[in-house]
Design an enzyme around this catalytic site. Structure first.
Site, PDB file in Angstrom:
ATOM      1  N   HIS A 155       0.698  -1.182  -0.322  1.00 37.46           N
ATOM      2  CA  HIS A 155      -0.059  -0.233   0.204  1.00 37.46           C
ATOM      3  C   HIS A 155       1.087   1.114  -0.089  1.00 37.46           C
ATOM      4  O   HIS A 155       1.944   1.554   0.067  1.00 37.46           O
ATOM      5  CB  HIS A 155      -0.668   0.549   1.141  1.00 37.46           C
ATOM      6  CG  HIS A 155      -2.040   1.233   1.309  1.00 37.46           C
ATOM      7  ND1 HIS A 155      -2.119   2.403   1.074  1.00 37.46           N
ATOM      8  CD2 HIS A 155      -2.808   0.377   0.430  1.00 37.46           C
ATOM      9  CE1 HIS A 155      -3.186   2.520   0.902  1.00 37.46           C
ATOM     10  NE2 HIS A 155      -3.952   2.287   0.266  1.00 37.46           N
ATOM     11  N   ASP A 215      -8.226  -4.856  -0.069  1.00 37.26           N
ATOM     12  CA  ASP A 215      -8.318  -6.013  -1.098  1.00 37.26           C
ATOM     13  C   ASP A 215      -8.311  -7.479  -1.165  1.00 37.26           C
ATOM     14  O   ASP A 215      -8.862  -8.295  -2.118  1.00 37.26           O
ATOM     15  CB  ASP A 215      -8.073  -5.526  -2.791  1.00 37.26           C
ATOM     16  CG  ASP A 215      -8.185  -4.454  -2.653  1.00 37.26           C
ATOM     17  OD1 ASP A 215      -7.780  -3.386  -3.353  1.00 37.26           O
ATOM     18  OD2 ASP A 215      -9.253  -3.616  -3.519  1.00 37.26           O
TER      19      ASP A 215
HETATM   20  C1  SDX Z   1      -6.129   0.032  -2.964  1.00 40.58           C
HETATM   21  O1  SDX Z   1      -4.584   4.041  -1.854  1.00 40.58           O
HETATM   22  C2  SDX Z   1      -5.264   3.920  -1.583  1.00 40.58           C
HETATM   23  O2  SDX Z   1      -5.383   4.359  -0.161  1.00 40.58           O
HETATM   24  C3  SDX Z   1      -5.503   2.664  -2.000  1.00 40.58           C
HETATM   25  C4  SDX Z   1      -6.641   2.094  -1.692  1.00 40.58           C
HETATM   26  C5  SDX Z   1      -8.159   2.847  -1.454  1.00 40.58           C
HETATM   27  O3  SDX Z   1      -8.829   2.338  -0.219  1.00 40.58           O
HETATM   28  O4  SDX Z   1      -8.547   3.679  -1.975  1.00 40.58           O
HETATM   29  O5  SDX Z   1      -6.695   1.674  -0.347  1.00 40.58           O
HETATM   30  C6  SDX Z   1      -6.988   0.613  -2.113  1.00 40.58           C
HETATM   31  O6  SDX Z   1      -5.461   0.546  -4.226  1.00 40.58           O
HETATM   32  C7  SDX Z   1      -5.346  -0.462  -2.045  1.00 40.58           C
HETATM   33  C8  SDX Z   1      -4.065  -1.244  -3.200  1.00 40.58           C
HETATM   34  C9  SDX Z   1      -4.754  -2.468  -4.054  1.00 40.58           C
HETATM   35  N1  SDX Z   1      -3.525  -2.961  -5.287  1.00 40.58           N
HETATM   36  C10 SDX Z   1      -2.392  -3.897  -5.080  1.00 40.58           C
HETATM   37  O7  SDX Z   1      -3.161  -5.059  -3.763  1.00 40.58           O
HETATM   38  C11 SDX Z   1      -1.622  -4.429  -6.386  1.00 40.58           C
HETATM   39  C12 SDX Z   1      -0.384  -4.563  -5.654  1.00 40.58           C
HETATM   40  N2  SDX Z   1       0.206  -3.535  -4.685  1.00 40.58           N
HETATM   41  C13 SDX Z   1       1.157  -3.049  -5.231  1.00 40.58           C
HETATM   42  O8  SDX Z   1       0.443  -2.603  -6.699  1.00 40.58           O
HETATM   43  C14 SDX Z   1       1.269  -2.219  -4.531  1.00 40.58           C
HETATM   44  O9  SDX Z   1       1.752  -2.274  -3.148  1.00 40.58           O
HETATM   45  C15 SDX Z   1       0.618  -0.459  -4.420  1.00 40.58           C
HETATM   46  C16 SDX Z   1       0.381  -0.145  -5.793  1.00 40.58           C
HETATM   47  C17 SDX Z   1      -0.490  -1.088  -3.845  1.00 40.58           C
HETATM   48  C18 SDX Z   1       1.433   0.063  -4.160  1.00 40.58           C
HETATM   49  O10 SDX Z   1       2.302   0.963  -4.510  1.00 40.58           O
HETATM   50  P1  SDX Z   1       3.463   1.727  -4.268  1.00 40.58           P
HETATM   51  O11 SDX Z   1       3.755   2.264  -3.032  1.00 40.58           O
HETATM   52  O12 SDX Z   1       3.991   2.883  -5.089  1.00 40.58           O
HETATM   53  O13 SDX Z   1       4.934   1.000  -3.798  1.00 40.58           O
HETATM   54  P2  SDX Z   1       6.027   0.662  -4.793  1.00 40.58           P
HETATM   55  O14 SDX Z   1       4.948   0.564  -5.919  1.00 40.58           O
HETATM   56  O15 SDX Z   1       6.678   2.456  -4.678  1.00 40.58           O
HETATM   57  O16 SDX Z   1       6.748  -0.581  -4.394  1.00 40.58           O
HETATM   58  C19 SDX Z   1       7.275  -1.102  -3.344  1.00 40.58           C
HETATM   59  C20 SDX Z   1       8.657  -1.799  -2.960  1.00 40.58           C
HETATM   60  C21 SDX Z   1       8.749  -1.695  -4.987  1.00 40.58           C
HETATM   61  O17 SDX Z   1       9.915  -3.068  -4.742  1.00 40.58           O
HETATM   62  P3  SDX Z   1      11.472  -1.612  -5.311  1.00 40.58           P
HETATM   63  O18 SDX Z   1      11.277  -1.129  -6.590  1.00 40.58           O
HETATM   64  O19 SDX Z   1      11.724  -0.434  -4.058  1.00 40.58           O
HETATM   65  O20 SDX Z   1      12.858  -3.061  -5.414  1.00 40.58           O
HETATM   66  O21 SDX Z   1       7.538  -2.774  -2.987  1.00 40.58           O
HETATM   67  C22 SDX Z   1       7.624  -3.536  -4.020  1.00 40.58           C
HETATM   68  C23 SDX Z   1       7.599  -2.720  -5.454  1.00 40.58           C
HETATM   69  O22 SDX Z   1       8.433  -3.702  -6.639  1.00 40.58           O
HETATM   70  N3  SDX Z   1       6.512  -3.909  -4.006  1.00 40.58           N
HETATM   71  C24 SDX Z   1       5.951  -5.257  -4.408  1.00 40.58           C
HETATM   72  C25 SDX Z   1       4.591  -4.745  -4.348  1.00 40.58           C
HETATM   73  N4  SDX Z   1       3.765  -4.251  -4.146  1.00 40.58           N
HETATM   74  C26 SDX Z   1       5.035  -3.621  -3.847  1.00 40.58           C
HETATM   75  N5  SDX Z   1       6.337  -6.620  -4.454  1.00 40.58           N
HETATM   76  C27 SDX Z   1       5.448  -7.254  -4.135  1.00 40.58           C
HETATM   77  N6  SDX Z   1       4.119  -7.645  -4.692  1.00 40.58           N
HETATM   78  C28 SDX Z   1       3.692  -6.636  -4.616  1.00 40.58           C
HETATM   79  N7  SDX Z   1       2.587  -6.377  -3.668  1.00 40.58           N
END
Ligand code: SDX
Length: 429
Positions: free
Chosen positions: A306, A364
């Site tokens: 998140h 989710d």
């Molecule tokens: C919702 O914003 C809100 O409030 C949203 C929400 C709401 O109620 O409105 O809460 C609803 O959208 C919840 C999130 C649902 N999405 C997912 O579950 C999809 C999977 N999650 C990721 O795509 C990700 O965690 C996000 C998009 C939710 C958050 O992305 P960020 O904060 O921009 O984090 P990032 O992409 O910068 O990741 C940081 C690191 C990265 O690795 P590095 O580049 O630092 O090496 O963490 C890794 C990412 O690769 N990472 C994951 C991961 N999520 C982040 N690795 C594996 N699996 C994951 N799910």
């Protein structure tokens, strides 16, 4: 509001910028005059360190795993309140009296039907259209049917549009579902509560009576509550930016629906259940955890991570408890998908990769398991999220429109393109 200042020094420039203190959370530095005074922009793609507005509606503490709606913690609201009371709280700022709640619920209940002419909009879609595509189109089209509530400068029209949106979204979502499964639309009933009405519009058929299962309607209502609002997330920010141009509320909510559909946002609940079903059995979990950690593999654990919560998502905690209760009460014990979800969570949280990156289950992760057990296809998961979040979008929209500081949103950029150059005639290229 400024109660202190921040000094910013670069080159020969030294600026003092106003700072504001929140009720709770980090201080903010007001950079709105930075370009005028210092001829520089700030750079923050994804807005990870940017407060785009001030608001009194919802507060999230990502470190503590806290979510407050008008100050009330989400776990207390999920346990003790219900969705329409939370709608009132988000819209008007405090919990209603019994009389206020009765009046509000009656107002919403008596506006659940949609204009009969809108039925024909659904028939323009293919039967295999995704329900989100249908909802996006039909909600946008509401501005072609409800002209008497599109003037955003008229407080009464804003109120009418708000009630219409909250009241009609379940009807539109249920109709989108019925259309895609080839069943007749079911009209809402005024003798049912909000969640029961939605379940009946989705699952009843004209050939037999339909009795709402109180376990399911309570679980449905709790899912609505857990998704109601979430500060300045991507879809809410989309609604705010669209609204800042003065666009009508129905068009702006349609923009929010479009943004929510993405798998990184509201579309994650569908993607998460499909991932859990693809994993299938607990012995395959290590393979998927390895893929999620592999920088060369775009696969991510859906329902994990998140932008704000770097500790647990308090909604996931409530949802996990609800999943156990609902599946047990439905006699769906040993649900293989729930077993995979619980083991996946356990193994991921024990893995240094997820601990270091502070990745925890989000809202989710468990919601799809409950919705699946309730009989919804995965294609209806995000429409249910959109239905629930409509009150958040509308509350934030009303707050912004009523703010005298409101102006059209217009970010700038860091330009890395070509400097000015003269046109080259084709024969010289
Ligand atoms: C919702 O914003 C809100 O409030 C949203 C929400 C709401 O109620 O409105 O809460 C609803 O959208 C919840 C999130 C649902 N999405 C997912 O579950 C999809 C999977 N999650 C990721 O795509 C990700 O965690 C996000 C998009 C939710 C958050 O992305 P960020 O904060 O921009 O984090 P990032 O992409 O910068 O990741 C940081 C690191 C990265 O690795 P590095 O580049 O630092 O090496 O963490 C890794 C990412 O690769 N990472 C994951 C991961 N999520 C982040 N690795 C594996 N699996 C994951 N799910």
């Amino acid at each position: 509001m400024a109660d202190k200042t921040a000094k910013l020094t670069f080159g020969d420039t030294e600026l003092e910028l106003p700072m504001y203190s929140p009720t709770v959370g980090p201080d903010v530095i007001d950079i709105s005059k930075l370009y005028a005074q210092g001829k520089v922009f700030t750079f923050d793609p994804g807005f990870t360190s940017t407060a785009a507005c001030d608001s009194t509606i919802t507060y999230i503490d990502g470190g503590k795993g806290e979510l407050l709606h008008r100050g009330y913690p989400i776990d207390q609201l999920a346990e003790k309140s219900h969705y329409l009371e939370v709608c009132y709280l988000l819209l008007y700022g405090d919990l209603p009296s019994a009389a206020e709640l009765e009046e509000f619920e009656s107002l919403v209940t008596n506006h659940t039907m949609i204009h009969e002419q809108m039925m024909f909009l659904f028939r323009g879609f293919r039967r295999d259209a995704h329900p989100m595509a249908i909802m996006n189109g039909v909600v946008g089209a509401m501005s072609a049917f409800y002209h008497d509530s599109t003037d955003i400068h008229d407080a009464h029209q804003r109120e009418v549009a708000s009630i219409r949106m909250i009241a009609k979204m379940p009807t539109i979502a249920a109709m989108a579902y019925k259309f895609t499964i080839g069943q007749p639309f079911v009209y809402p009933r005024n003798d049912l509560d909000y969640a029961s009405n939605f379940l009946r519009m989705c699952f009843s058929v004209p050939c037999e009576d339909y009795q709402v299962n109180p376990i399911l309607s309570r679980a449905m209502d709790r899912i609505f509550t857990l998704h109601a609002d979430h500060e300045q997330n991507a879809s809410t920010s989309t609604v705010r930016l669209a609204s800042s141009s003065g666009a009508n509320p129905f068009a702006c909510i349609a923009a929010g629906i479009a943004c929510l559909w993405g798998p990184a946002h509201g579309g994650a609940n569908q993607a998460c259940l499909e991932m859990l079903q693809e994993i299938g059995t607990v012995d395959r979990i290590p393979e998927y955890i390895a893929r999620a950690k592999d920088k060369n593999d775009p696969f991510r654990l859906m329902g994990f991570g998140h932008r704000v919560y770097k500790n647990f998502d308090p909604r996931a905690t409530v949802m996990k408890k609800s999943a156990d209760e609902v599946l047990d009460l439905l006699g769906v014990e040993n649900n293989p998908t729930l077993q995979v979800a619980k083991e996946l969570e356990k193994q991921a949280l024990a893995d240094p990769y997820f601990a270091e990156k502070k990745l925890f289950p989000n809202v989710d992760f468990y919601s799809g398991i409950i919705l699946n057990a309730m009989g919804f296809p995965t294609s209806m998961f995000t429409p249910i999220f959109a239905l629930s979040r409509t009150v958040g979008w509308i509350s934030q929209w009303k707050e912004m429109i009523a703010d005298p500081k409101m102006k059209i949103g217009r970010p700038r950029q860091l330009y890395l393109g070509e400097p000015m150059r003269d046109y080259v005639d084709i024969e010289k290229r």
